[in-house]
Design an enzyme around this catalytic site. Structure first.
Site, PDB file in Angstrom:
ATOM      1  N   HIS A 128     -35.435  13.005   3.617  1.00 24.62           N
ATOM      2  CA  HIS A 128     -36.114  13.044   2.318  1.00 24.62           C
ATOM      3  C   HIS A 128     -36.704  11.669   1.998  1.00 24.62           C
ATOM      4  O   HIS A 128     -36.147  10.629   2.374  1.00 24.62           O
ATOM      5  CB  HIS A 128     -35.113  13.454   1.239  1.00 24.62           C
ATOM      6  CG  HIS A 128     -35.723  13.735  -0.094  1.00 24.62           C
ATOM      7  ND1 HIS A 128     -36.790  14.574  -0.271  1.00 24.62           N
ATOM      8  CD2 HIS A 128     -35.401  13.264  -1.335  1.00 24.62           C
ATOM      9  CE1 HIS A 128     -37.093  14.636  -1.556  1.00 24.62           C
ATOM     10  NE2 HIS A 128     -36.273  13.838  -2.222  1.00 24.62           N
ATOM     11  N   ASN A 184     -34.999   9.312  -6.431  1.00 23.47           N
ATOM     12  CA  ASN A 184     -35.289  10.593  -5.807  1.00 23.47           C
ATOM     13  C   ASN A 184     -36.444  11.232  -6.575  1.00 23.47           C
ATOM     14  O   ASN A 184     -36.342  11.445  -7.793  1.00 23.47           O
ATOM     15  CB  ASN A 184     -34.050  11.482  -5.875  1.00 23.47           C
ATOM     16  CG  ASN A 184     -34.231  12.804  -5.149  1.00 23.47           C
ATOM     17  OD1 ASN A 184     -35.356  13.245  -4.891  1.00 23.47           O
ATOM     18  ND2 ASN A 184     -33.135  13.462  -4.827  1.00 23.47           N
TER      19      ASN A 184
END
Length: 532
Positions: free
Chosen positions: A98, A122
């Site tokens: 990610h 994130n």
């Protein structure tokens, strides 16, 4: 002009600049769905036009913290990516495979000493790191109350802190995007030059592939002349100059999730004095005799490949290529340094004849035949030009008969008759004769079947050998115009073909003001139309 749909989209965004930007970015790439995939490095370059510095964190330099500090103070964009894994969300709170954003750094003082912290986010806006220095970590109790209040935020917003040590363990690489690549050279604040060239790999023409394929066509790739110069503001001439070269491929389709990347790379060669002033492409033999500066060429199936070099001030040649030959794509080549000159090679033809051709066709023939003829006729017309060309003993062509038609000679005369007299002087004929000998040598070299004709592939390589870059489409159109029904090009047609390409190229360069286009008066347009 904005369409109704475009205006409606702006209204839906409620004039939020972030939403407006994302709306246009989605239109650029095809759809919002196309924005869901891709590399962090690609997005950073797309938004800034800067250059990426990629650091493999497993092999991070000792001064990584200094690099992060300079990047932060210069407001560079930074991103990173976690290791791939079978589990989507790991026990430590990180998402496998990610992308994250680096939003800040901070050196704090703990009870046991200083600690370097990195703040990450994130992009999902949730799911955070659960290790040391996370929102619920006991480590915060080791700080002074002031630092603890300033840095710690207990909320699920996707943003968190972690130590630099953990950052290097749990993330694969760090990508820093800055307008100038001075992070690694420690020359922050000094002036950098930036050059950009667009090019194409065309099947049968400029798509030569890599040296590793041993197909002998590597030289066909586009070549770029790079002169690295010492910076003027240096107190003394440096032994080496920091140069960053970036190669980026462009896809024909805007839907990037439907266009897998080709494996691309480039080689950099230092060239000797004999090649430094020439604008012709380096010949095939050069690449068999010389080693590149970057001996271990790396091909990556990524949109952009970037390398840092420390180069002596000198002339170099950059050869971008795909891994496999005959792969087509557009590309952008960018060079960053303190001072340099960059240009594409092969823009102008330089006639260099072999000794064999010079001995056979320039010495005795010129003295005995041409000089004598021009003593009798100071100016020759198309009929006389035809007679001269067809009466020459073209001894290299023993397997077939050369025959210049009157129409071909009229076309040749129209292209070279600069004063529009309908005749050629001895000076104008000298120009033609030099070109004929050069075309003869190229034609013979590329006519491997000795048929007296070139097919499309042979034509592409022949044009490349003359040092002229033509697109695949233009070459095909010229073959249709000058070739036979099977698109086979005879030597006479090749001469007309190359003269037309050269003269029209020179006409464009003389008329253009910016190298991108020309504006013609009606009389000039009519003259150009008669050329074609």
């Amino acid at each position: 002009m904005f369409s109704l749909a475009s205006c409606s989209q702006l209204v839906i965004c409620d004039y939020n600049p972030k939403n407006i930007l994302m709306s246009f970015f989605a239109r650029l790439y095809g759809s919002y769905e196309d924005l869901q995939i891709g590399q962090v490095s690609e997005a950073l370059v797309d938004f800034t036009g800067g250059v990426n510095t990629r650091i493999k964190l497993a092999e991070a330099p000792p001064d990584l913290w200094d690099i992060l500090t300079r990047a932060t103070y210069s407001r560079s964009l930074m991103g990173c990516q976690t290791h791939l894994g079978t589990t989507k969300v790991l026990k430590n709170g990180l998402v496998a495979g990610h992308a994250y954003t680096v939003t800040g750094i901070r050196k704090v003082t703990c009870q046991y000493g200083p600690e370097n912290l990195v703040r990450l986010r994130n992009p999902w806006g949730k799911i955070e790191w659960k290790g040391d220095w996370s929102d619920s970590s006991y480590k915060w109790e080791l700080l002074s109350p002031k630092e603890k209040i300033l840095l710690r935020k207990k909320k699920e917003d996707g943003e968190f802190w972690m130590s630099l040590r953990d950052f290097k363990i749990h993330f694969v690489d760090l990508v820093i995007c800055k307008l100038t690549p001075d992070l690694m050279s420690q020359e922050d604040g000094k002036k950098w030059m930036y050059s950009l060239k667009s090019g194409r790999w065309v099947k049968g023409s400029t798509a030569g592939g890599s040296l590793g394929f041993c197909n002998g066509n590597f030289w066909m790739n586009p070549q770029y002349w790079l002169n690295v110069l010492p910076a003027e503001d240096s107190k003394k001439s440096p032994s080496t100059c920091n140069v960053v070269i970036s190669l980026m491929q462009k896809h024909s389709t805007k839907h990037r999730n439907r266009a897998p990347h080709l494996f691309i790379g480039f080689l950099l060669y230092k060239v000797g004095l004999q090649y430094q002033e020439s604008n012709r492409k380096l010949p095939p033999g050069f690449f068999t005799r010389h080693q590149p500066v970057n001996k271990h060429q790396v091909f990556l199936d990524e949109r952009e490949v970037t390398h840092d070099f420390h180069l002596e001030p000198c002339v170099y040649v950059i050869v971008p290529s795909t891994l496999e030959p005959q792969q087509e794509s557009e590309f952008i080549l960018r060079v960053f340094s303190r001072k340099h000159v960059l240009r594409e090679m092969g823009g102008n033809t330089s006639f260099t004849l072999s000794k064999e051709i010079v001995d056979r066709y320039e010495g005795k023939i010129w003295e005995d035949f041409f000089t004598k003829h021009f003593e009798q006729n100071p100016e020759i017309n198309a009929v006389q030009l035809q007679r001269i060309l067809n009466n020459i003993s073209w001894r290299n062509f023993q397997s077939f008969h050369l025959n210049f038609s009157l129409d071909s000679c009229q076309g040749i005369l129209a292209l070279l008759d600069l004063n529009a007299t309908g005749t050629l002087s001895i000076q104008e004929f000298r120009v033609l004769w030099k070109r004929l000998l050069f075309y003869l040598e190229v034609f013979q070299k590329r006519d491997t079947k000795r048929s007296g004709k070139l097919d499309l592939v042979e034509l592409h390589t022949a044009v490349q050998e003359t040092g002229i870059s033509l697109s695949n489409e233009v070459c095909n159109l010229m073959a249709i115009r000058y070739g036979d029904p099977d698109l086979q090009i005879s030597f006479e047609s090749f001469v007309c073909f190359m003269l037309r390409v050269e003269i029209m190229g020179e006409a464009f360069r003389n008329l253009t003001q910016d190298g991108k286009g020309i504006y013609l008066r009606e009389s000039e347009w009519m003259m150009m139309t008669l050329y074609s």
